[in-house]
Design a protein around this motif. Structure first.
Motif, PDB file in Angstrom:
ATOM      1  N   TYR A  34     109.071 -43.802   9.586  1.00 51.40           N
ATOM      2  CA  TYR A  34     110.311 -42.835   8.190  1.00 51.40           C
ATOM      3  C   TYR A  34     111.260 -44.454   7.518  1.00 51.40           C
ATOM      4  CZ  TYR A  34     112.448 -44.246  12.991  1.00 51.40           C
ATOM      5  OH  TYR A  34     112.238 -45.374  14.640  1.00 51.40           O
ATOM      6  N   ILE A  54     115.050 -38.669   5.934  1.00 51.54           N
ATOM      7  CA  ILE A  54     115.171 -38.041   6.691  1.00 51.54           C
ATOM      8  C   ILE A  54     114.908 -36.778   5.905  1.00 51.54           C
ATOM      9  CG2 ILE A  54     117.613 -38.729   7.232  1.00 51.54           C
ATOM     10  CD1 ILE A  54     118.924 -37.635   5.204  1.00 51.54           C
ATOM     11  N   ARG A  55     114.172 -36.219   4.953  1.00 53.17           N
ATOM     12  CA  ARG A  55     113.842 -35.608   4.333  1.00 53.17           C
ATOM     13  C   ARG A  55     112.507 -35.727   3.044  1.00 53.17           C
ATOM     14  NH1 ARG A  55     116.871 -30.574   1.440  1.00 53.17           N
ATOM     15  NH2 ARG A  55     116.180 -32.176  -0.612  1.00 53.17           N
ATOM     16  N   LEU A  76     112.447 -38.584   9.503  1.00 56.51           N
ATOM     17  CA  LEU A  76     112.945 -39.261  11.100  1.00 56.51           C
ATOM     18  C   LEU A  76     114.459 -37.861  10.690  1.00 56.51           C
ATOM     19  CD1 LEU A  76     114.002 -40.607  13.752  1.00 56.51           C
ATOM     20  CD2 LEU A  76     115.432 -42.040  12.132  1.00 56.51           C
ATOM     21  N   ASN A  77     114.849 -37.253  12.511  1.00 52.13           N
ATOM     22  CA  ASN A  77     115.452 -36.284  12.585  1.00 52.13           C
ATOM     23  C   ASN A  77     116.764 -36.787  12.104  1.00 52.13           C
ATOM     24  OD1 ASN A  77     113.544 -34.242  13.094  1.00 52.13           O
ATOM     25  ND2 ASN A  77     113.393 -34.450  15.252  1.00 52.13           N
ATOM     26  N   LEU A  78     118.005 -35.156  11.279  1.00 58.85           N
ATOM     27  CA  LEU A  78     119.230 -35.891  12.031  1.00 58.85           C
ATOM     28  C   LEU A  78     119.594 -35.198  13.415  1.00 58.85           C
ATOM     29  CD1 LEU A  78     120.846 -35.110   8.555  1.00 58.85           C
ATOM     30  CD2 LEU A  78     120.188 -36.578   8.946  1.00 58.85           C
ATOM     31  N   ARG A  80     121.454 -33.190  16.061  1.00 57.89           N
ATOM     32  CA  ARG A  80     122.436 -32.262  15.760  1.00 57.89           C
ATOM     33  C   ARG A  80     124.049 -32.010  15.867  1.00 57.89           C
ATOM     34  NH1 ARG A  80     118.460 -30.115  21.069  1.00 57.89           N
ATOM     35  NH2 ARG A  80     116.707 -29.396  19.498  1.00 57.89           N
ATOM     36  N   LYS A 160     115.651 -40.082  19.860  1.00 54.04           N
ATOM     37  CA  LYS A 160     115.136 -39.569  18.368  1.00 54.04           C
ATOM     38  C   LYS A 160     115.329 -38.850  16.890  1.00 54.04           C
ATOM     39  CE  LYS A 160     111.077 -38.639  21.052  1.00 54.04           C
ATOM     40  NZ  LYS A 160     110.017 -37.677  21.486  1.00 54.04           N
ATOM     41  N   ALA A 161     116.626 -38.958  17.236  1.00 55.70           N
ATOM     42  CA  ALA A 161     117.064 -38.377  15.332  1.00 55.70           C
ATOM     43  C   ALA A 161     117.975 -40.038  15.187  1.00 55.70           C
ATOM     44  CB  ALA A 161     118.398 -37.514  15.983  1.00 55.70           C
ATOM     45  N   LYS A 190     124.047 -32.290   4.050  1.00 60.49           N
ATOM     46  CA  LYS A 190     123.143 -31.220   4.542  1.00 60.49           C
ATOM     47  C   LYS A 190     123.263 -30.349   2.547  1.00 60.49           C
ATOM     48  CE  LYS A 190     122.689 -30.363   9.264  1.00 60.49           C
ATOM     49  NZ  LYS A 190     122.203 -29.712  10.132  1.00 60.49           N
TER      50      LYS A 190
END
Length: 196
Positions: A34, A54-55, A76-78, A80, A160-161, A190
C-alpha cells in the motif's frame, strides 16, 4: 492509471519539520504493498513524501500530487469510525526518508514499530502544536526510533489500518512524533472519494 492524492497537511502546524525513519530497518520487498513514494524535484533539491493507497484510485498523503499504480500495489484499510488506538498499542510506520538528522534519503523502504503514547507526552513537549482531537502521539521518548523528514504523508499502521499520517515532531528527530488521526477525517475522506 492516475491516482488522486488527498491533502491532509492542514493539521501540520507552522515551523514543524516532517519526515524520515530513525532506528528502523529495511522493509522486506513487497511487504507493504500500500506504500506510495512521491518525489518532487525543485531545482537541485529533491523533496520526498510518503503516502498509502486506500482505494485503487486514491492515495492518502500530506501532499497533493499524481502517482502511478503498479501490479505490486494493494490498498490499506481505513480505520473503523469508532476504533481508536490506545497508549501502549504498537503500530508501524514506513518510508523512504532520512535515516538520521542530517543524513541522506533512503533508497529502500524503511520501517519501524512505534508505541502509542499518552496525549500528555506530546502536549508537554510540543505545547500548542498538539491537538488530541485530531492527532496521535507515537514513539517512546526513551527509545531512538521515529519517523522523520521524507516520511511525511506515510501511514501509521495500527490494527491493519491507516490510523495516522506522518505529520511532525521536534527538529532533532527524537520521539514522540505526531501523526494526523485518520478517523477524525473519515467522513471527509469518504465524501471526497465518492465525488471522484
Amino acid at each position: 492509471m492516475k491516482l488522486l492524492l488527498l491533502l491532509l497537511a492542514f493539521s501540520l502546524p507552522p515551523r514543524t519539520k516532517a519526515g524520515e525513519i530513525i532506528g528502523g530497518h529495511e522493509a522486506r520487498p513487497h511487504s507493504r504493498p500500500y506504500m506510495a513514494c512521491l518525489e518532487i524535484t525543485d531545482g537541485d533539491k529533491i523533496l520526498r513524501c510518503g503516502g498509502c493507497l486506500i482505494r485503487e484510485d486514491f492515495v492518502l498523503t500530506a501532499l497533493e500530487k499524481k502517482a502511478k499504480r503498479t501490479k505490486a500495489v494493494r490498498p490499506l484499510n481505513l480505520p473503523r469510525r469508532k476504533v481508536y488506538v490506545n497508549p501502549g498499542d504498537v503500530c508501524s510506520v514506513a518510508g523512504w526518508g532520512r535515516l538520521a538528522p542530517g543524513g541522506e534519503l533512503s533508497n529502500t523502504l524503511q520501517e519501524v514499530e512505534l508505541e502509542i503514547q499518552k496525549d500528555q507526552e506530546c502536549e508537554c513537549l510540543l505545547k500548542d502544536n498538539y491537538n488530541k482531537t485530531n492527532q496521535i502521539c507515537a514513539g517512546d521518548p526513551k527509545i531512538k526510533r521515529a519517523s522523520y523528514r521524507g516520511d511525511s504523508g506515510g501511514p501509521l499502521v495500527c490494527k491493519k489500518a491507516a490510523a495516522g499520517i506522518v505529520s511532525f515532531g521536534r527538529s532533532n528527530g527524537s520521539a514522540p512524533r505526531v501523526f494526523t488521526r485518520v478517523s477524525s477525517f473519515l467522513s471527509w475522506i469518504k465524501k471526497t472519494m465518492k465525488r471522484s
